[in-house]
Design a protein around this motif. Structure first.
Motif, PDB file in Angstrom:
ATOM      1  N   CYS A   1      42.634  33.270   9.064  1.00 51.40           N
ATOM      2  CA  CYS A   1      41.315  33.896   9.221  1.00 51.40           C
ATOM      3  C   CYS A   1      40.932  34.053  10.698  1.00 51.40           C
ATOM      4  CB  CYS A   1      40.253  33.067   8.502  1.00 51.40           C
ATOM      5  SG  CYS A   1      40.388  33.130   6.695  1.00 51.40           S
ATOM      6  N   GLN A   2      41.207  33.030  11.489  1.00 49.68           N
ATOM      7  CA  GLN A   2      40.899  33.127  12.911  1.00 49.68           C
ATOM      8  C   GLN A   2      41.663  34.260  13.565  1.00 49.68           C
ATOM      9  OE1 GLN A   2      41.698  29.196  14.392  1.00 49.68           O
ATOM     10  NE2 GLN A   2      39.994  28.268  13.249  1.00 49.68           N
ATOM     11  N   SER A   3      42.922  34.408  13.178  1.00 51.20           N
ATOM     12  CA  SER A   3      43.737  35.498  13.719  1.00 51.20           C
ATOM     13  C   SER A   3      43.201  36.850  13.253  1.00 51.20           C
ATOM     14  CB  SER A   3      45.200  35.326  13.274  1.00 51.20           C
ATOM     15  OG  SER A   3      46.003  36.375  13.754  1.00 51.20           O
ATOM     16  N   GLY A   4      42.839  36.930  11.957  1.00 58.11           N
ATOM     17  CA  GLY A   4      42.319  38.184  11.427  1.00 58.11           C
ATOM     18  C   GLY A   4      41.008  38.585  12.074  1.00 58.11           C
ATOM     19  N   LEU A   5      40.097  37.640  12.243  1.00 55.28           N
ATOM     20  CA  LEU A   5      38.820  37.926  12.888  1.00 55.28           C
ATOM     21  C   LEU A   5      39.019  38.363  14.336  1.00 55.28           C
ATOM     22  CD1 LEU A   5      36.682  34.961  11.473  1.00 55.28           C
ATOM     23  CD2 LEU A   5      36.456  37.385  10.877  1.00 55.28           C
ATOM     24  N   SER A   6      39.930  37.706  15.017  1.00 58.04           N
ATOM     25  CA  SER A   6      40.225  38.077  16.399  1.00 58.04           C
ATOM     26  C   SER A   6      40.746  39.514  16.477  1.00 58.04           C
ATOM     27  CB  SER A   6      41.249  37.104  16.992  1.00 58.04           C
ATOM     28  OG  SER A   6      41.629  37.516  18.295  1.00 58.04           O
ATOM     29  N   HIS A   7      41.593  39.882  15.520  1.00 55.99           N
ATOM     30  CA  HIS A   7      42.147  41.241  15.489  1.00 55.99           C
ATOM     31  C   HIS A   7      41.027  42.273  15.302  1.00 55.99           C
ATOM     32  CE1 HIS A   7      45.508  44.094  14.799  1.00 55.99           C
ATOM     33  NE2 HIS A   7      44.618  44.718  14.016  1.00 55.99           N
ATOM     34  N   LEU A   8      39.999  41.903  14.568  1.00 55.48           N
ATOM     35  CA  LEU A   8      38.883  42.807  14.316  1.00 55.48           C
ATOM     36  C   LEU A   8      37.819  42.740  15.410  1.00 55.48           C
ATOM     37  CD1 LEU A   8      38.419  42.173  10.483  1.00 55.48           C
ATOM     38  CD2 LEU A   8      39.473  44.169  11.569  1.00 55.48           C
ATOM     39  N   GLY A   9      38.065  41.907  16.433  1.00 53.82           N
ATOM     40  CA  GLY A   9      37.110  41.787  17.531  1.00 53.82           C
ATOM     41  C   GLY A   9      35.888  40.969  17.181  1.00 53.82           C
ATOM     42  N   ILE A  10      36.037  40.052  16.218  1.00 53.04           N
ATOM     43  CA  ILE A  10      34.922  39.221  15.770  1.00 53.04           C
ATOM     44  C   ILE A  10      35.138  37.789  16.251  1.00 53.04           C
ATOM     45  CG2 ILE A  10      33.668  38.322  13.781  1.00 53.04           C
ATOM     46  CD1 ILE A  10      34.656  40.780  12.204  1.00 53.04           C
ATOM     47  N   LYS A  11      34.144  37.242  16.910  1.00 55.90           N
ATOM     48  CA  LYS A  11      34.237  35.855  17.366  1.00 55.90           C
ATOM     49  C   LYS A  11      33.979  34.917  16.188  1.00 55.90           C
ATOM     50  CE  LYS A  11      32.564  32.684  20.918  1.00 55.90           C
ATOM     51  NZ  LYS A  11      31.630  32.497  22.075  1.00 55.90           N
ATOM     52  N   HIS A  12      34.867  33.952  16.030  1.00 55.46           N
ATOM     53  CA  HIS A  12      34.746  33.032  14.904  1.00 55.46           C
ATOM     54  C   HIS A  12      33.469  32.194  15.030  1.00 55.46           C
ATOM     55  CE1 HIS A  12      35.809  30.395  11.643  1.00 55.46           C
ATOM     56  NE2 HIS A  12      35.772  29.328  12.438  1.00 55.46           N
ATOM     57  N   SER A  13      32.728  32.116  13.941  1.00 55.23           N
ATOM     58  CA  SER A  13      31.474  31.361  13.918  1.00 55.23           C
ATOM     59  C   SER A  13      31.644  30.098  13.074  1.00 55.23           C
ATOM     60  CB  SER A  13      30.354  32.225  13.336  1.00 55.23           C
ATOM     61  OG  SER A  13      29.193  31.446  13.104  1.00 55.23           O
ATOM     62  N   GLN A  14      31.035  29.027  13.565  1.00 54.90           N
ATOM     63  CA  GLN A  14      31.092  27.772  12.821  1.00 54.90           C
ATOM     64  C   GLN A  14      30.290  27.848  11.522  1.00 54.90           C
ATOM     65  OE1 GLN A  14      33.069  25.246  13.618  1.00 54.90           O
ATOM     66  NE2 GLN A  14      33.764  26.429  15.398  1.00 54.90           N
ATOM     67  N   ASP A  15      29.459  28.878  11.409  1.00 54.21           N
ATOM     68  CA  ASP A  15      28.652  29.033  10.199  1.00 54.21           C
ATOM     69  C   ASP A  15      29.478  29.522   9.008  1.00 54.21           C
ATOM     70  OD1 ASP A  15      26.409  28.281  11.617  1.00 54.21           O
ATOM     71  OD2 ASP A  15      25.892  30.343  12.170  1.00 54.21           O
ATOM     72  N   ILE A  16      30.683  30.007   9.280  1.00 52.75           N
ATOM     73  CA  ILE A  16      31.529  30.507   8.202  1.00 52.75           C
ATOM     74  C   ILE A  16      32.188  29.321   7.491  1.00 52.75           C
ATOM     75  CG2 ILE A  16      33.540  31.924   7.611  1.00 52.75           C
ATOM     76  CD1 ILE A  16      32.993  33.590  10.061  1.00 52.75           C
ATOM     77  N   ASN A  17      31.954  29.221   6.220  1.00 53.69           N
ATOM     78  CA  ASN A  17      32.485  28.103   5.438  1.00 53.69           C
ATOM     79  C   ASN A  17      33.849  28.496   4.859  1.00 53.69           C
ATOM     80  OD1 ASN A  17      32.961  25.867   3.868  1.00 53.69           O
ATOM     81  ND2 ASN A  17      31.260  26.231   2.441  1.00 53.69           N
ATOM     82  N   LEU A  18      34.887  28.380   5.673  1.00 50.47           N
ATOM     83  CA  LEU A  18      36.229  28.736   5.223  1.00 50.47           C
ATOM     84  C   LEU A  18      36.711  27.802   4.122  1.00 50.47           C
ATOM     85  CD1 LEU A  18      37.993  29.656   8.605  1.00 50.47           C
ATOM     86  CD2 LEU A  18      37.023  31.197   6.889  1.00 50.47           C
ATOM     87  N   GLN A  19      36.348  26.546   4.227  1.00 48.10           N
ATOM     88  CA  GLN A  19      36.772  25.591   3.198  1.00 48.10           C
ATOM     89  C   GLN A  19      36.191  25.969   1.845  1.00 48.10           C
ATOM     90  OE1 GLN A  19      35.757  21.515   4.055  1.00 48.10           O
ATOM     91  NE2 GLN A  19      36.893  20.698   2.301  1.00 48.10           N
TER      92      GLN A  19
END
Length: 496
Positions: free
Chosen positions: A399-417
Motif C-alpha cells: 500500500c505504501q508503494s502504491g500510494l507513493s506511485h499515485l503521489g499520495i503521502k501515507h497518512s497514519q489515519d489510514i487503518n490498513l490493519q
C-alpha cells in the motif's frame, strides 16, 4: 493442460475451459520457413544484439528475417519501422539485411538512443570491412523520425517523406572510388512504382490499427508486417453506422453484429496464458497473493480516496517493486535460513521460474529474489508449510508503494490493519476468480486479431493476408503477426 487436475473439476468447468480452447487461435510457433519460402533467419552478432534481453533478441531475430523476406518479395524501396523504440529492429534490417529503413517513434529520447547506437554499429562494420580488405561498400543507417502517429494521414505523410529520395538525409559510409557520399537514391528508376513496407514490433494500442489502415489506403505501401500489443489501450467506439475511426472494431463484419468489448475485456486480452499456465504451484500462489493485495488496496482507495478511484488509477507492478526493496535483506535471510529448522514460519514460497515465465507477471529472472522469511525450495522438502502471520506487513508495504506511485503521502489515519482484516477472509477466492477471468484472455485476443484479419479480407482480392505465430509464445506471448501484401501480377506469390 493437466488432465489429472481436470478430473477433479466439475463438469461445467471442464466444458467451459474446453469450449474456450476450441475457439482460441492456435499460438504455437509456426514453421515459418515452410510458411514463407526463401526465409533465412540469421543469428544476430554480439554488436547488433547488444542491449537486448533474451525476449527482445528472439523477437528481433525472427521478425527481421520475416520482414526481409516480405520486403524482397515486393522489391521494397524502404521499410518504415513504426513504433521503433530504441531501433533494434530497424538497425538489424539496415545493417544486416541492407534495407533503407526509417525508424519512427513518438519519443525523442528513443530517437537519440537509436542514432547513437547506429553510429557505434556503423563503426564496427566499417572496421570489419577495413580488416577484411574486401573493399568498401555503402552502409544503410536507419534514419530516425520523432513523431506521434495519431492518424492515418500522419503515417501517409511519413510514407511520402520516405520516398522523397535526395531530399531525405541518410548517413551512409563513403563508397571507395565513388563520389556519391550520403544521399540516398531510393527511386533512381523513374518508371518503378514506389514500394514501401510497414513493420511494427508490438506497436502499441491503436498504432497497429493505424498501420493496417494506412496499408489499405496508401498506394505506395505494398506490404505490412504487424504484431499488436497493449490491447487495453485500444480505442473503442459505440457501434453505429459509418466507417470506424477507432481501434476496435475494424471490420464491417464485427461492427454489423454490434459487438463491443469494454475496458475490462480489453485488459483481459493482454493476459498471457502461456506464461501463467507454466508457473508451478508455489509461483501461482505467490501471484495470487499479489492480486489479493491489489484488491485490498482498491478498498483502501475506495474508503479514503474515492476521488482517485474515479480516475481508474494504475499503480504499476508493485510485486516487482517490493522484491527490489527486499533484495539485500533476502541474501542475508538466505544465509540465516540455511541453518534453520523446518519449524520456521514463512510467507511466500520460493519462486525460481525462467525469465520467460515471469516477465510481466513476477518480474525478470534477475529480479526474482527470495523474500524475507522464505525457505528455499531445495530445503523445503519434508517441511510442514505454516502460513505466516506477517502478511499484514507485506500488505502495508504494498500500500505504501502504491500510494507513493499515485503521489499520495501515507497518512497514519489510514487503518490498513482494519482493511486487511476485512479483506483477508476473501483472499483465497482471488486465485480461482482471477484464473477464470484470465482463461478468457486468449479468446479475447483471438477476437481482436481476427477482426483485423477480417478488415483486410474485406478489401477484396487486391491483397492477401494471413495470421502467423512467428515467436515462441513462452518467450513472447504476443506472437501472432499479421502479414499482408498487395497483389502484383508481376510479383505474385503466396503471403503465408
Amino acid at each position: 493442460m493437466n488432465l489429472a487436475f481436470m478430473d477433479q473439476w466439475p463438469t461445467s468447468l471442464k466444458e467451459f475451459i474446453l469450449k474456450i480452447r476450441s475457439m482460441v487461435f492456435c499460438q504455437e510457433q509456426a514453421d515459418i520457413n515452410m510458411a514463407l519460402p526463401g526465409l533465412q533467419t540469421i543469428s544476430l552478432n554480439t554488436v547488433l544484439a547488444q542491449g537486448m534481453n533474451v525476449k527482445k533478441k528472439h523477437e528481433v531475430e525472427i521478425l527481421s528475417a520475416v520482414t526481409n523476406t516480405v520486403a524482397n518479395s515486393i522489391r521494397a524501396d524502404a521499410i518504415l519501422d513504426v513504433g521503433a523504440g530504441q531501433g533494434y529492429l530497424a538497425q538489424v534490417l539496415a545493417f544486416q539485411y541492407q534495407h533503407p529503413v526509417i525508424a519512427i517513434d513518438a519519443c525523442s529520447h528513443h530517437g537519440r538512443v537509436t542514432d547513437a547506437r547506429a553510429e557505434r554499429i556503423k563503426k564496427y562494420y566499417t572496421s570489419q570491412m577495413i580488416k577484411s580488405e574486401s573493399g568498401m561498400r555503402s552502409l544503410n543507417v536507419p534514419k530516425t523520425i520523432t513523431c506521434r502517429v495519431l492518424s492515418i494521414d500522419t503515417l501517409k505523410t511519413l510514407v511520402e517523406t520516405s520516398l522523397i529520395g535526395d531530399d531525405v538525409e541518410q548517413s551512409m559510409l563513403k563508397v571507395e572510388n565513388q563520389e556519391d557520399q550520403g544521399k540516398l537514391h531510393w527511386l533512381s528508376d523513374a518508371n518503378k512504382k514506389p514500394s514501401i513496407v510497414l513493420a511494427g514490433l508490438h506497436a502499441c494500442g491503436d498504432l497497429s490499427v493505424t498501420m493496417l489502415k494506412t496499408f489499405v489506403e496508401c498506394k505506395d505501401v505494398k506490404a505490412v508486417v504487424s504484431l499488436g500489443c497493449c490491447y487495453n489501450l485500444l480505442s473503442e467506439e459505440m457501434i453505429k453506422d459509418g466507417e470506424s475511426q477507432f481501434g476496435f472494431p475494424m471490420s464491417h463484419a464485427v461492427r454489423s453484429i454490434g459487438l463491443s468489448l469494454g475496458k475490462s475485456a480489453r485488459d483481459l486480452a493482454c493476459q498471457s496464458a502461456e506464461r501463467w499456465r507454466s508457473l508451478d504451484m508455489h509461483a501461482g500462489i505467490h501471484n495470487f497473493e499479489l492480486h489479493a493485495f491489489r484488491a485490498a488496496f482498491q478498498m483502501v482507495l475506495s474508503k479514503y480516496y474515492p476521488e482517485i478511484v474515479m480516475s481508474t488509477p494504475s499503480i504499476g507492478r508493485k510485486g516487482k517493486a517490493l522484491r527490489r526493496r527486499h533484495q539485500r535483506r533476502s541474501a542475508e535471510s538466505q544465509l540465516h535460513l540455511k541453518g534453520s529448522t523446518c519449524h520456521m514460519r514463512h510467507n511466500f514460497p520460493s519462486v525460481v521460474p525462467s525469465e520467460s515465465e515471469t516477465d510481466g507477471i513476477l518480474g525478470s529472472m534477475s529480479e526474482i529474489q527470495t523474500l524475507p522469511g522464505e525457505i528455499p525450495s531445495n530445503e523445503r522438502a519434508g517441511c510442514e508449510v505454516i502460513k505466516s502471520d506477517d502478511k499484514l506487513s507485506h500488505f502495508e508495504n504494498f500500500c505504501q508503494s502504491g500510494l507513493s506511485h499515485l503521489g499520495i503521502k501515507h497518512s497514519q489515519d489510514i487503518n490498513l490493519q482494519g482493511i486487511w482484516k476485512e479483506a483477508e477472509p476473501f483472499a483465497d477466492l482471488v486465485g480461482p476468480y482471477w484464473s477464470l477471468r484470465a482463461a478468457l484472455g486468449p479468446l479475447l485476443e483471438t477476437l481482436i486479431i481476427l477482426d483485423r484479419l477480417l478488415f483486410l479480407q474485406e478489401q477484396g482480392s487486391a491483397l492477401e493476408a494471413c495470421l502467423l505465430p512467428i515467436f515462441d509464445p513462452k518467450i513472447s506471448p504476443r506472437n501472432v503477426a499479421i502479414i499482408a501484401k498487395k497483389i502484383d501480377k508481376d510479383l505474385r506469390s503466396s503471403c503465408c
